[in-house]
Design a protein around this motif. Structure first.
Motif, PDB file in Angstrom:
ATOM      1  N   ALA A 102       3.899  -2.374  -2.897  1.00  0.00           N
ATOM      2  CA  ALA A 102       4.063  -3.798  -2.599  1.00  0.00           C
ATOM      3  C   ALA A 102       2.775  -4.331  -1.979  1.00  0.00           C
ATOM      4  N   PRO A 103       2.442  -5.606  -2.231  1.00  0.00           N
ATOM      5  CA  PRO A 103       1.227  -6.157  -1.615  1.00  0.00           C
ATOM      6  C   PRO A 103       1.192  -5.991  -0.107  1.00  0.00           C
ATOM      7  N   SER A 104       2.356  -6.046   0.559  1.00  0.00           N
ATOM      8  CA  SER A 104       2.380  -5.877   2.018  1.00  0.00           C
ATOM      9  C   SER A 104       1.949  -4.479   2.436  1.00  0.00           C
ATOM     10  N   VAL A 105       2.123  -3.508   1.541  1.00  0.00           N
ATOM     11  CA  VAL A 105       1.685  -2.139   1.825  1.00  0.00           C
ATOM     12  C   VAL A 105       0.236  -1.958   1.407  1.00  0.00           C
ATOM     13  N   HIS A 106      -0.091  -2.363   0.172  1.00  0.00           N
ATOM     14  CA  HIS A 106      -1.450  -2.180  -0.337  1.00  0.00           C
ATOM     15  C   HIS A 106      -2.484  -2.902   0.523  1.00  0.00           C
ATOM     16  N   CYS A 107      -2.131  -4.079   1.027  1.00  0.00           N
ATOM     17  CA  CYS A 107      -3.077  -4.869   1.821  1.00  0.00           C
ATOM     18  C   CYS A 107      -3.025  -4.557   3.310  1.00  0.00           C
ATOM     19  N   SER A 108      -2.132  -3.670   3.717  1.00  0.00           N
ATOM     20  CA  SER A 108      -2.040  -3.333   5.135  1.00  0.00           C
ATOM     21  C   SER A 108      -3.316  -2.640   5.605  1.00  0.00           C
ATOM     22  N   PRO A 121      -3.831   0.124   7.493  1.00  0.00           N
ATOM     23  CA  PRO A 121      -3.979   1.575   7.290  1.00  0.00           C
ATOM     24  C   PRO A 121      -4.152   1.955   5.827  1.00  0.00           C
ATOM     25  N   TYR A 122      -3.474   1.250   4.905  1.00  0.00           N
ATOM     26  CA  TYR A 122      -3.665   1.631   3.504  1.00  0.00           C
ATOM     27  C   TYR A 122      -5.077   1.279   3.041  1.00  0.00           C
ATOM     28  N   GLN A 123      -5.591   0.143   3.469  1.00  0.00           N
ATOM     29  CA  GLN A 123      -6.955  -0.209   3.086  1.00  0.00           C
ATOM     30  C   GLN A 123      -7.970   0.779   3.662  1.00  0.00           C
ATOM     31  N   VAL A 124      -7.719   1.266   4.871  1.00  0.00           N
ATOM     32  CA  VAL A 124      -8.626   2.262   5.449  1.00  0.00           C
ATOM     33  C   VAL A 124      -8.626   3.533   4.624  1.00  0.00           C
ATOM     34  N   LEU A 125      -7.443   4.024   4.254  1.00  0.00           N
ATOM     35  CA  LEU A 125      -7.420   5.282   3.493  1.00  0.00           C
ATOM     36  C   LEU A 125      -7.929   5.075   2.069  1.00  0.00           C
ATOM     37  N   LEU A 126      -7.669   3.888   1.500  1.00  0.00           N
ATOM     38  CA  LEU A 126      -8.186   3.576   0.167  1.00  0.00           C
ATOM     39  C   LEU A 126      -9.711   3.573   0.156  1.00  0.00           C
ATOM     40  N   ARG A 139      -1.388   8.698   8.639  1.00  0.00           N
ATOM     41  CA  ARG A 139      -0.391   8.787   9.709  1.00  0.00           C
ATOM     42  C   ARG A 139      -0.003   7.401  10.211  1.00  0.00           C
ATOM     43  N   GLU A 140      -0.983   6.528  10.364  1.00  0.00           N
ATOM     44  CA  GLU A 140      -0.716   5.171  10.840  1.00  0.00           C
ATOM     45  C   GLU A 140       0.132   4.392   9.832  1.00  0.00           C
ATOM     46  N   LEU A 141      -0.109   4.631   8.548  1.00  0.00           N
ATOM     47  CA  LEU A 141       0.667   3.946   7.524  1.00  0.00           C
ATOM     48  C   LEU A 141       2.133   4.374   7.580  1.00  0.00           C
ATOM     49  N   GLY A 142       2.363   5.674   7.771  1.00  0.00           N
ATOM     50  CA  GLY A 142       3.735   6.152   7.887  1.00  0.00           C
ATOM     51  C   GLY A 142       4.457   5.509   9.053  1.00  0.00           C
TER      52      GLY A 142
END
Length: 340
Positions: free
Chosen positions: A197-203, A205-210, A273-276
């Motif tokens: 979901a955009p709310s996850v992809h753009c979060s 922590p996800y942007q950091v790991l990406l 970990r932060e994303l979880g």
């Protein structure tokens, strides 16, 4: 082979898997490039066959089915052909001409108009296949990321033309862009049947790991190609940028980049970990049921793993492809950077 950098690095602890029958995917990609008119003669076609875009697809998207492997190999073939024409010829040192030549591709990427060149038609086919069955917001994201890649190629040409070594602070983001890593990562969702979901992809922590995974691909690539790019007089390589600005020889700069790879691995792990924690704390709502939350957690975990498979798969391909070969050794001392 005992490498001077990356030897003993935790990068080599990342898992590696490969899809079956990459040779068939190689041949299908070359046939497509020839039939679409992308290859400008037998020399380009033969070079593309040796580079093995299907093998790269198999290593970086091991869960993809035959059709999606073909799509990834088409994308890689298109990139290789365009990159080589820009990086190794006069076009990549004439900024205004390159901007003009890329207008057709930018118009296709952004959906402004239809293609007028063979490369434009190839890109239009790739975008159409990639977007099939995907939501509009994903298709728009992919188009934007392709357009960012093309714009970064012009930035790169301007620096070559002016004889400028990129500034260290600016280079990592530009490196991700002209390396076309982010649109390549977008294809994981397509090939593996996951959708963030955009709310996850753009979060955050996800942007950091990406971006950490993207840097790992770019920086390990630069460790493997520093010799080739130094010989070509092209400073768009993190090893060469570091050597220039820190006034170091290439082996010392390579050690700094290798240490940077280990740091980005730690960044990826921390952000995961932060994303979880972020997803587990999302409150239920009309569009966020407990089932939605559980699905997003599973898919985010899957994508985090898939990004690291991409990193390691690219390394495996990089060790065998002749694309990175050059008379000047990559570490400045006569040995290839890698492991085996």
């Amino acid at each position: 082979m005992s490498p001077p950098v990356l030897g003993g690095s935790p990068v080599w602890d990342l898992p590696a898997r490969r899809a079956a029958n990459p040779s068939a995917t190689d041949e299908a990609a070359v046939r497509w490039a020839d039939a679409t008119g992308l290859c400008q003669g037998p020399a380009e076609s033969g070079k593309l066959r040796l580079v093995r875009p299907g093998l790269l697809a198999a290593w970086t998207h091991p869960a993809a089915d035959e059709a999606d492997l073909a799509l990834v190999a088409m994308w890689m073939s298109w990139l290789f052909l365009l990159d080589d024409r820009i990086d190794e010829g006069a076009l990549g040192r004439d900024t205004d001409l390159l901007e003009l030549r890329l207008q057709d591709l930018q118009a296709v990427a952004l959906g402004v108009s239809g293609p007028t060149t063979s490369m434009g038609r190839g890109l239009a086919e790739i975008i159409g296949l990639a977007g099939g069955g995907m939501p509009t917001w994903w298709r728009l994201r992919f188009r934007r990321n392709v357009a960012d890649y093309l714009a970064a190629c012009v930035w790169q040409a301007a620096h070559r033309q002016a004889g400028q070594v990129p500034a260290p602070a600016d280079f990592p983001a530009r490196r991700r862009a002209f390396g076309a890593i982010i649109p390549s990562f977008d294809l994981i969702e397509r090939t593996d049947g996951v959708l963030l979901a955009p709310s996850v992809h753009c979060s955050r922590p996800y942007q950091v790991l990406l971006l950490a995974a993207a840097d790992l691909v770019c920086w390990t690539n630069d460790l493997m190609t520093a010799g080739k790019e130094a010989a070509l007089g092209d400073p768009h390589n993190l090893v060469l940028v570091t050597a220039h600005h820190e006034k170091l020889d290439r082996p010392a700069a390579a050690r700094i980049v290798s240490a940077g790879c280990e740091r980005r691995l730690r960044d990826h792990a921390r952000a995961r970990r932060e994303l979880g924690a972020l997803l587990s704390g999302v409150k239920e709502g009309p569009d966020r049921s407990r089932a939605w939350q559980a699905r997003q957690v599973r898919q985010a975990e899957y994508c985090a793993d898939a990004l690291l498979l991409w990193v390691r798969g690219h390394l495996e391909w990089g060790l065998v492809t002749p694309r990175y070969d050059h008379d000047v050794p990559d570490d400045g001392r006569g040995t290839r950077v890698g492991t085996r």
